[in-house]
Write a protein that holds these residues in place. Structure first.
Motif, mmCIF file in Angstrom:
data_model
loop_
_atom_site.group_PDB
_atom_site.id
_atom_site.type_symbol
_atom_site.label_atom_id
_atom_site.label_comp_id
_atom_site.label_asym_id
_atom_site.label_seq_id
_atom_site.Cartn_x
_atom_site.Cartn_y
_atom_site.Cartn_z
ATOM 1 N N ASP A 1 0.801 -1.109 0.034
ATOM 2 C CA ASP A 1 0.050 0.200 -0.006
ATOM 3 C C ASP A 1 0.807 1.171 0.155
ATOM 4 N N MET A 2 2.076 1.112 0.532
ATOM 5 C CA MET A 2 2.815 2.341 0.797
ATOM 6 C C MET A 2 4.529 1.945 0.574
ATOM 7 N N VAL A 3 5.311 3.035 0.368
ATOM 8 C CA VAL A 3 6.461 2.745 0.444
ATOM 9 C C VAL A 3 7.233 3.811 1.058
ATOM 10 N N LEU A 4 7.995 3.522 2.325
ATOM 11 C CA LEU A 4 8.772 4.616 2.980
ATOM 12 C C LEU A 4 10.433 4.165 2.380
ATOM 13 N N ILE A 5 10.741 5.435 1.737
ATOM 14 C CA ILE A 5 12.089 5.246 1.252
ATOM 15 C C ILE A 5 13.196 5.919 2.193
ATOM 16 N N VAL A 6 14.022 5.224 2.748
ATOM 17 C CA VAL A 6 15.237 5.622 3.694
ATOM 18 C C VAL A 6 16.279 6.078 2.734
ATOM 19 N N VAL A 7 16.532 7.430 3.122
ATOM 20 C CA VAL A 7 17.832 8.058 2.270
ATOM 21 C C VAL A 7 18.843 8.628 3.049
ATOM 22 N N GLU A 8 19.960 8.256 2.792
ATOM 23 C CA GLU A 8 21.278 9.069 3.494
ATOM 24 C C GLU A 8 21.832 10.227 2.462
ATOM 25 N N PRO A 9 22.175 11.251 3.146
ATOM 26 C CA PRO A 9 22.553 12.526 2.296
ATOM 27 C C PRO A 9 24.074 12.166 1.691
ATOM 28 N N SER A 10 24.024 11.374 0.769
ATOM 29 C CA SER A 10 25.306 11.216 -0.018
ATOM 30 C C SER A 10 25.008 11.421 -1.437
ATOM 31 N N ILE A 11 26.205 11.452 -2.360
ATOM 32 C CA ILE A 11 26.046 11.587 -3.824
ATOM 33 C C ILE A 11 25.215 10.237 -4.234
ATOM 34 N N SER A 12 25.911 8.996 -3.791
ATOM 35 C CA SER A 12 25.138 7.660 -4.158
ATOM 36 C C SER A 12 23.812 7.651 -3.454
ATOM 37 N N GLY A 13 23.464 7.995 -2.366
ATOM 38 C CA GLY A 13 22.483 8.087 -1.693
ATOM 39 C C GLY A 13 21.307 8.983 -2.585
ATOM 40 N N ILE A 14 21.565 9.776 -3.131
ATOM 41 C CA ILE A 14 20.541 10.694 -3.789
ATOM 42 C C ILE A 14 20.269 9.753 -5.442
ATOM 43 N N SER A 15 21.324 9.490 -5.872
ATOM 44 C CA SER A 15 21.248 8.642 -7.009
ATOM 45 C C SER A 15 20.299 7.628 -6.984
#
Length: 291
Positions: free
Chosen positions: A185-199
């Motif tokens: 029903d839903m996706v929570l995306i966990v991101v780290e603040p790095s160049i690879s993380g953003i890509s």
């Protein structure tokens, strides 16, 4: 049953740490670890009982009957995976064999057959109140997507009446992630603040969009690079994606995990922040008129 899937475009973002905290905060009756290549959610969910284990059969593997083999070399010449070896007799390398069946088809002596092989193990923890489904794929097997599907089926078959299921997905955007996305029903995306993380965040957002799945984003260890954190927040704003919070880097989180605890089991800054992210996620998941 509402299914919340927690993903990250790359490994090491803290996805499982956040998933375990959500499970604790929700007192979830059903949850699963769909990272079948390297499952680790069981290390911090406090199960003291042995799981029910079931063999998982993936793709079959070729097997050569040496008594029938006339060493014509057709199997080796036609195997695109270089799985047929001659040392000194004809033999199939099980780690290279993809079970395509070409060797069986071209063998004039009918010396080759495809045999079912155990590719992994499904595990189901249950105490009559809670259900935890997970699995471990064996080394060299490539049917991770199929096994993820079985993990989800196993969870739903036992806990069909649960209001909420929390699923810890795999990193990346490959087969196990696609299998994890199906039907949630839903996706929570966990991101780290790095160049690879953003890509990798952009890649997983695009993958989830193809399923038409409601998606939200949070940033873990946001204070390790404020500039990239601001880029992620601006990206979410432009894409009109729900952005639901920041979680700071916290050395106490490592201590908690090493002790088999979640970050909401102790008093720490990351635990306080994840509670706010959890409440916003639940509001979005159960919002009136939501999918």
């Amino acid at each position: 049953m509402k299914q919340l899937l927690i993903l990250s475009g790359k490994g090491g973002t803290g996805k499982t740490t956040i998933a375990s905290a959500f499970i604790k905060l929700a007192d979830a009756k059903a949850y699963a670890d769909c990272d079948v290549d390297a499952p680790n959610l069981h290390l911090i969910t406090g199960w003291n009982t042995e799981p029910k284990k079931t063999d998982y059969y993936g793709l079959p593997k070729a097997e050569i009957n040496l008594e029938l083999c006339n060493e014509c070399d057709q199997c080796r010449q036609n195997c695109r995976f270089d799985a047929i070896k001659v040392e000194p007799h004809y033999k199939v390398d099980p780690f290279s064999c993809e079970g395509c069946g070409v060797c069986e088809y071209v063998c004039p002596a009918e010396a080759i057959t495809l045999k079912p092989v155990v590719a992994g193990e499904l595990m189901l923890y249950s105490d009559g109140e809670k259900v935890f489904s997970t699995a471990q794929l064996k080394i060299g097997n490539g049917t991770s997507g199929m096994l993820v599907t079985e993990v989800k089926k196993q969870m739903k078959s036992v806990a069909a009446d649960a209001e909420l299921a929390i699923i810890d997905g795999s990193p990346g955007i490959g087969c196990p992630v696609i299998a994890s996305l199906s039907g949630v029903d839903m996706v929570l995306i966990v991101v780290e603040p790095s160049i690879s993380g953003i890509s990798d965040m952009e890649r997983i957002i695009n993958t989830a969009a193809k399923f038409g799945t409601k998606t939200a984003v949070c940033i873990n260890k946001y204070d390790t690079n404020i500039k990239h954190t601001e880029k992620i927040e601006e990206y979410c704003k432009k894409q009109e994606l729900p952005y639901i919070g920041r979680i700071p880097f916290d050395s106490n989180a490592v201590k908690a995990i090493n002790n088999g605890q979640t970050i909401v089991d102790i008093d720490c800054t990351s635990g306080t922040a994840v509670k706010e992210v959890y409440h916003k996620t639940m509001s979005l998941l159960f919002e009136k008129g939501g999918n």
